[in-house]
Design an enzyme around this catalytic site. Structure first.
Site, PDB file in Angstrom:
ATOM      1  N   GLU A  67       0.828  -1.350  -0.133  1.00 54.35           N
ATOM      2  CA  GLU A  67      -0.142  -0.148  -0.287  1.00 54.35           C
ATOM      3  C   GLU A  67       0.988   1.496   0.221  1.00 54.35           C
ATOM      4  O   GLU A  67       0.983   2.403  -0.606  1.00 54.35           O
ATOM      5  CB  GLU A  67      -0.610   0.010   1.311  1.00 54.35           C
ATOM      6  CG  GLU A  67      -2.175  -0.862   0.848  1.00 54.35           C
ATOM      7  CD  GLU A  67      -3.318  -0.545  -0.242  1.00 54.35           C
ATOM      8  OE1 GLU A  67      -2.948   0.520  -0.955  1.00 54.35           O
ATOM      9  OE2 GLU A  67      -3.412  -1.597  -1.038  1.00 54.35           O
ATOM     10  N   CYS A 107     -12.681   2.139 -15.302  1.00 52.02           N
ATOM     11  CA  CYS A 107     -12.823   3.882 -15.647  1.00 52.02           C
ATOM     12  C   CYS A 107     -11.749   4.476 -14.877  1.00 52.02           C
ATOM     13  O   CYS A 107     -11.607   5.252 -14.334  1.00 52.02           O
ATOM     14  CB  CYS A 107     -13.765   3.825 -13.489  1.00 52.02           C
ATOM     15  SG  CYS A 107     -14.432   5.671 -13.806  1.00 52.02           S
ATOM     16  N   CYS A 135     -16.926   2.869 -20.257  1.00 50.75           N
ATOM     17  CA  CYS A 135     -17.976   2.542 -19.916  1.00 50.75           C
ATOM     18  C   CYS A 135     -19.028   1.085 -20.297  1.00 50.75           C
ATOM     19  O   CYS A 135     -20.550   0.402 -19.694  1.00 50.75           O
ATOM     20  CB  CYS A 135     -19.128   3.690 -20.371  1.00 50.75           C
ATOM     21  SG  CYS A 135     -18.855   5.295 -19.131  1.00 50.75           S
ATOM     22  N   CYS A 143     -18.789  -1.395 -17.653  1.00 54.35           N
ATOM     23  CA  CYS A 143     -18.475  -1.009 -16.039  1.00 54.35           C
ATOM     24  C   CYS A 143     -20.225  -1.734 -15.463  1.00 54.35           C
ATOM     25  O   CYS A 143     -21.323  -1.451 -16.101  1.00 54.35           O
ATOM     26  CB  CYS A 143     -18.793  -0.096 -15.947  1.00 54.35           C
ATOM     27  SG  CYS A 143     -19.169   1.006 -13.957  1.00 54.35           S
ATOM     28  N   CYS A 185     -24.640   5.737 -12.493  1.00 55.25           N
ATOM     29  CA  CYS A 185     -24.019   6.256 -13.006  1.00 55.25           C
ATOM     30  C   CYS A 185     -24.143   7.447 -13.473  1.00 55.25           C
ATOM     31  O   CYS A 185     -24.815   8.215 -14.658  1.00 55.25           O
ATOM     32  CB  CYS A 185     -22.277   5.961 -14.219  1.00 55.25           C
ATOM     33  SG  CYS A 185     -20.844   7.475 -13.850  1.00 55.25           S
TER      34      CYS A 185
END
Length: 353
Positions: free
Chosen positions: A37, A192, A199, A202, A208
């Site tokens: 991370e 995205c 899209c 998605c 959205c």
């Protein structure tokens, strides 16, 4: 689309199309997830993976990381950039050993007390390693949420970030936290995307707002443009007759903090450089050669580097060495953290007669 529908559709997509074989998914220990991370802050997965594998091969426990020198840590970080991350990683490892009895913290507040760990990073560590329900808000998630809710304003502002945290909290399910946090990060990284979002495939496109109005690429708002200033520096590449190059450790904070670099000077005037050399080294200059300029861009300014290749001859029989100065053998380099342009110039020096 209700929050539960959002998470259900996203989790269903992730089970079929998400990334399941990333290095930190093989062994989800708190230590491995933490390292990954930190490396993933402002850095893409494809860039991080080889660095992570080398880092974990050398430092496979928090004890080995805490026991290492900062030089070795920075050496393995060389080329990854944002070196404060490496310095904070080392400081945090020492803190965990000395203040937490070697036990990695398991709550957000304690994680936030460690150097280099912010709110989203702390949440991602606990969600990925312990399956804790923790809303996250990294760059990919910000982009997904800004488009999905058509949030106006640059995400770097406090008001917009507050909105995004509230939305992330609403959408994060109470179950399957590990998969959900990876799923929403994967959605931003693979579908995205910043430009040309996919899209049509998605899983949450139907809810959205930006997609409904064909304004996907208008979100998130761009950071207000600012002209980057340009700074100049002269790097003195002092070369011993045996081929070794003089390096100086930079201050622990600031640009390239703790890394090894060439000494710098404000002027290229030969007389001033000779005076500097007499004052700071045990060498006399025999030749000065100006090399082509090197340009390096930081997030907040551009740096133009003028490298001077300087042949020197020691005045004494011994070679100057100290904690902050070293004669570096380019043919048999040791483990030291080097800034990217310095590493490139050292390689050029290695092949220069």
């Amino acid at each position: 689309m209700k929050p539960k529908q959002f998470s259900s559709k996203l989790l269903a997509w992730y089970s079929k199309h998400g990334r399941h074989d990333l290095p930190w998914q093989v062994d989800r220990s708190l230590y491995r997830v933490w390292i990954s991370e930190i490396m993933l802050q402002q850095t893409q997965v494809t860039t991080v993976i080889p660095y992570l594998e080398r880092f974990l091969d050398r430092f496979n426990t928090i004890e080995s990381l805490a026991g290492a020198s900062i030089d070795e840590v920075l050496h393995l970080w060389t080329g990854l950039g944002y070196y404060a991350r490496a310095r904070n990683l080392h400081k945090a490892a020492l803190s965990i050993i000395n203040e937490h009895q070697g036990q990695f913290p398991r709550d957000v507040d304690t994680l936030l007390s460690l150097p280099g760990i912010g709110r989203s990073t702390a949440a991602a560590i606990l969600a990925q390693a312990l399956n804790q329900r923790q809303p996250i808000l990294d760059g990919n998630v910000k982009r997904v949420l800004c488009r999905w809710h058509a949030i106006n304003g640059w995400p770097g502002t406090t008001s917009v970030e507050t909105q995004l945290w509230e939305l992330s909290e609403q959408l994060t399910p109470h179950d399957h936290a590990t998969d959900y946090t990876q799923a929403i990060m994967d959605l931003g990284a693979t579908l995205c995307t910043r430009t040309k979002p996919h899209c049509g495939v998605c899983p949450v496109a139907n809810g959205c707002t930006a997609h409904a109005t064909a304004t996907e690429t208008d979100y998130p708002y761009r950071k207000p443009k600012k002209t980057l200033p340009t700074k100049q520096t002269i790097m003195l590449m002092l070369r011993h007759p045996n081929g070794d190059i003089l390096l100086q450790r930079r201050p622990p904070s600031g640009i390239w903090g703790g890394l090894w670099s060439f000494p710098e000077h404000e002027h290229s005037d030969a007389a001033r450089i000779r005076a500097w050399c007499r004052k700071h080294t045990d060498c006399n200059i025999t030749r000065i050669e100006t090399w082509p300029a090197v340009k390096h861009t930081f997030s907040h300014y551009r740096l133009n580097i003028t490298p001077l290749h300087i042949q020197v001859k020691p005045r004494a029989s011994t070679i100057m060495d100290s904690d902050d100065w070293v004669w570096y053998n380019t043919m048999h380099p040791d483990a030291r953290g080097l800034a990217t342009p310095v590493k490139a110039l050292l390689e050029k020096l290695r092949n220069h007669p």
